[in-house]
Scaffold this motif. Structure first.
Motif, mmCIF file in Angstrom:
data_model
loop_
_atom_site.group_PDB
_atom_site.id
_atom_site.type_symbol
_atom_site.label_atom_id
_atom_site.label_comp_id
_atom_site.label_asym_id
_atom_site.label_seq_id
_atom_site.Cartn_x
_atom_site.Cartn_y
_atom_site.Cartn_z
ATOM 1 N N ALA A 79 0.822 -1.216 0.000
ATOM 2 C CA ALA A 79 0.000 0.000 0.000
ATOM 3 C C ALA A 79 0.854 1.264 0.000
ATOM 4 N N SER A 80 2.099 1.156 0.470
ATOM 5 C CA SER A 80 2.966 2.330 0.599
ATOM 6 C C SER A 80 3.812 2.602 -0.641
ATOM 7 N N GLN A 81 3.641 1.822 -1.691
ATOM 8 C CA GLN A 81 4.471 2.020 -2.885
ATOM 9 C C GLN A 81 4.385 3.433 -3.458
ATOM 10 N N PRO A 82 3.200 4.049 -3.533
ATOM 11 C CA PRO A 82 3.171 5.437 -4.042
ATOM 12 C C PRO A 82 3.976 6.394 -3.171
ATOM 13 N N ARG A 83 3.907 6.238 -1.858
ATOM 14 C CA ARG A 83 4.672 7.097 -0.951
ATOM 15 C C ARG A 83 6.172 6.857 -1.121
ATOM 16 N N LEU A 84 6.573 5.593 -1.225
ATOM 17 C CA LEU A 84 7.987 5.265 -1.415
ATOM 18 C C LEU A 84 8.504 5.825 -2.738
ATOM 19 N N THR A 85 7.700 5.694 -3.773
ATOM 20 C CA THR A 85 8.088 6.219 -5.088
ATOM 21 C C THR A 85 8.237 7.740 -5.041
ATOM 22 N N ALA A 86 7.308 8.403 -4.347
ATOM 23 C CA ALA A 86 7.365 9.866 -4.242
ATOM 24 C C ALA A 86 8.623 10.308 -3.500
ATOM 25 N N LEU A 87 9.002 9.598 -2.445
ATOM 26 C CA LEU A 87 10.203 9.940 -1.687
ATOM 27 C C LEU A 87 11.458 9.753 -2.548
ATOM 28 N N LYS A 88 11.506 8.660 -3.288
ATOM 29 C CA LYS A 88 12.670 8.409 -4.151
ATOM 30 C C LYS A 88 12.794 9.494 -5.221
ATOM 31 N N GLN A 89 11.669 9.886 -5.786
ATOM 32 C CA GLN A 89 11.703 10.922 -6.822
ATOM 33 C C GLN A 89 12.078 12.264 -6.224
ATOM 34 N N ALA A 90 11.526 12.597 -5.056
ATOM 35 C CA ALA A 90 11.799 13.890 -4.435
ATOM 36 C C ALA A 90 13.277 14.039 -4.084
ATOM 37 N N HIS A 91 13.914 12.932 -3.733
ATOM 38 C CA HIS A 91 15.327 12.985 -3.321
ATOM 39 C C HIS A 91 16.266 12.455 -4.409
ATOM 40 N N GLN A 92 15.703 12.239 -5.593
ATOM 41 C CA GLN A 92 16.491 11.825 -6.766
ATOM 42 C C GLN A 92 17.353 10.593 -6.464
ATOM 43 N N LEU A 93 16.725 9.592 -5.870
ATOM 44 C CA LEU A 93 17.434 8.364 -5.537
ATOM 45 C C LEU A 93 17.487 7.441 -6.748
ATOM 46 N N ASN A 94 18.636 6.882 -6.990
ATOM 47 C CA ASN A 94 18.845 5.972 -8.118
ATOM 48 C C ASN A 94 18.904 4.544 -7.582
ATOM 49 N N ALA A 95 17.886 3.753 -7.886
ATOM 50 C CA ALA A 95 17.831 2.371 -7.408
ATOM 51 C C ALA A 95 18.090 1.366 -8.527
ATOM 52 N N GLN A 96 18.727 1.817 -9.600
ATOM 53 C CA GLN A 96 19.026 0.916 -10.707
ATOM 54 C C GLN A 96 19.969 -0.203 -10.251
ATOM 55 N N PRO A 97 19.958 -1.338 -10.944
ATOM 56 C CA PRO A 97 20.826 -2.456 -10.553
ATOM 57 C C PRO A 97 22.299 -2.058 -10.535
ATOM 58 N N LEU A 98 23.072 -2.806 -9.783
ATOM 59 C CA LEU A 98 24.512 -2.576 -9.699
ATOM 60 C C LEU A 98 25.180 -2.919 -11.021
ATOM 61 N N PRO A 99 26.243 -2.228 -11.385
ATOM 62 C CA PRO A 99 26.964 -2.574 -12.621
ATOM 63 C C PRO A 99 27.706 -3.899 -12.438
ATOM 64 N N GLU A 100 27.417 -4.843 -13.301
ATOM 65 C CA GLU A 100 28.002 -6.174 -13.159
ATOM 66 C C GLU A 100 29.519 -6.165 -13.302
ATOM 67 N N ASP A 101 30.056 -5.227 -14.083
ATOM 68 C CA ASP A 101 31.507 -5.218 -14.293
ATOM 69 C C ASP A 101 32.282 -4.763 -13.057
ATOM 70 N N ARG A 102 31.565 -4.219 -12.074
ATOM 71 C CA ARG A 102 32.233 -3.824 -10.830
ATOM 72 C C ARG A 102 31.708 -4.598 -9.619
ATOM 73 N N THR A 103 30.898 -5.610 -9.876
ATOM 74 C CA THR A 103 30.293 -6.391 -8.797
ATOM 75 C C THR A 103 30.988 -7.734 -8.652
ATOM 76 N N ILE A 104 31.381 -8.050 -7.437
ATOM 77 C CA ILE A 104 32.009 -9.334 -7.105
ATOM 78 C C ILE A 104 31.069 -10.067 -6.163
ATOM 79 N N ARG A 105 30.749 -11.304 -6.469
ATOM 80 C CA ARG A 105 29.800 -12.060 -5.638
ATOM 81 C C ARG A 105 30.524 -13.134 -4.838
#
Length: 263
Positions: A79-105
């Motif tokens: 139910a809180s997805q719209p609020r979470l989305t609004a917060l991310k947009q307001a603070h310009q948060l980038n939640a894109q996946p990590l770059p695989e070429d710099r990720t070690i698992r």
């Protein structure tokens, strides 16, 4: 990305569990400093996690926590997805996946493979997010500070859901976030910085952590700068009783909500 000349050649390595908060922190730090590599561990299986928790808290408590997750936390999160989305947009948060070429698992932050990677990378600072408790042998494997952003005011609200528990205890004066050094304990390392959050009436259990992440990111950036300059300064712990908090049970949540109105 433009890195300040004084930090050129410095290596920031993240040590993290997978998840949106890790993605957000990576992109924020990468835009500011450039993150050399991110080491991502495989999370503990749900079955193993519940078994370990039951050994500490008992099955009655764990079943109550599962009931809370199914009946309250899950629906609140959806139910809180719209609020979470609004917060991310307001603070310009980038939640894109990590770059695989710099990720070690690695299987675990405590696996020998993780130690080998850290030693090969030889970082100037390690930023931790969302991992299991890190063993002392890992923390001492490289000669640099390990920093963590904790969703709670330490040492009063160690463990999980520190923002929620502070509000549920009518302790808004300690509803916030901490940036601290990582030691072998659970959120017991030296405190570098802390900040409070002020959730609104539209916020709840599902949105408090994002508020804490937003408030903590400037503190973490300053801590990284201090670590790269070699001048981290610790601050005194707030007065109060240190306590390790866990997930609320369904009965605890409803009792707290009736008593305080905290969702």
């Amino acid at each position: 990305m433009s890195v300040a000349p004084e930090f050129a050649g410095k290596k920031i390595v993240m040590l993290a569990g997978p998840g949106e908060s890790t993605n957000i922190l990576f992109h924020a730090l990468d835009a500011e400093f450039g993150v050399h590599r991110i080491i991502v561990e495989t999370p503990v299986s749900q079955k193993q996690l519940l078994k370990r928790r039951a050994e500490k808290l008992g099955w009655a408590t764990v079943l109550g926590q599962i009931a809370f997750k199914l009946a309250v936390a899950g629906p609140l999160g959806r139910a809180s997805q719209p609020r979470l989305t609004a917060l991310k947009q307001a603070h310009q948060l980038n939640a894109q996946p990590l770059p695989e070429d710099r990720t070690i698992r690695v299987p675990s932050v405590n696996d020998p493979a993780c130690i080998a990677q850290l030693q090969a990378l030889n970082p100037d600072v390690v930023v931790v997010n969302g991992t299991r408790i890190i063993a002392k042998r890992v923390l001492t494997s490289v000669p640099c500070p390990f920093l963590n952003t904790h969703a709670g005011i330490t040492p009063l609200y160690r463990g999980v859901h520190g923002g929620y528990w502070a509000l549920a205890n009518n302790d808004a004066a300690h509803c916030g976030v901490s940036v601290h050094l990582v030691d072998a304990g659970i959120d017991t390392g030296g405190i570098i910085a802390q900040a409070l959050i002020q959730p609104g009436p539209e916020d709840n259990f599902a949105t408090y952590p994002l508020h804490q992440l937003i408030a903590g990111m400037p503190l973490l950036k300053e801590a990284v700068r201090a670590a790269l300059r070699g001048n981290i300064q610790l601050r005194p712990a707030p007065e109060g009783t240190s306590r390790l908090w866990s997930h609320p049970t369904l009965s605890e949540y409803w009792a707290n909500r009736r008593r305080t109105g905290v969702r």
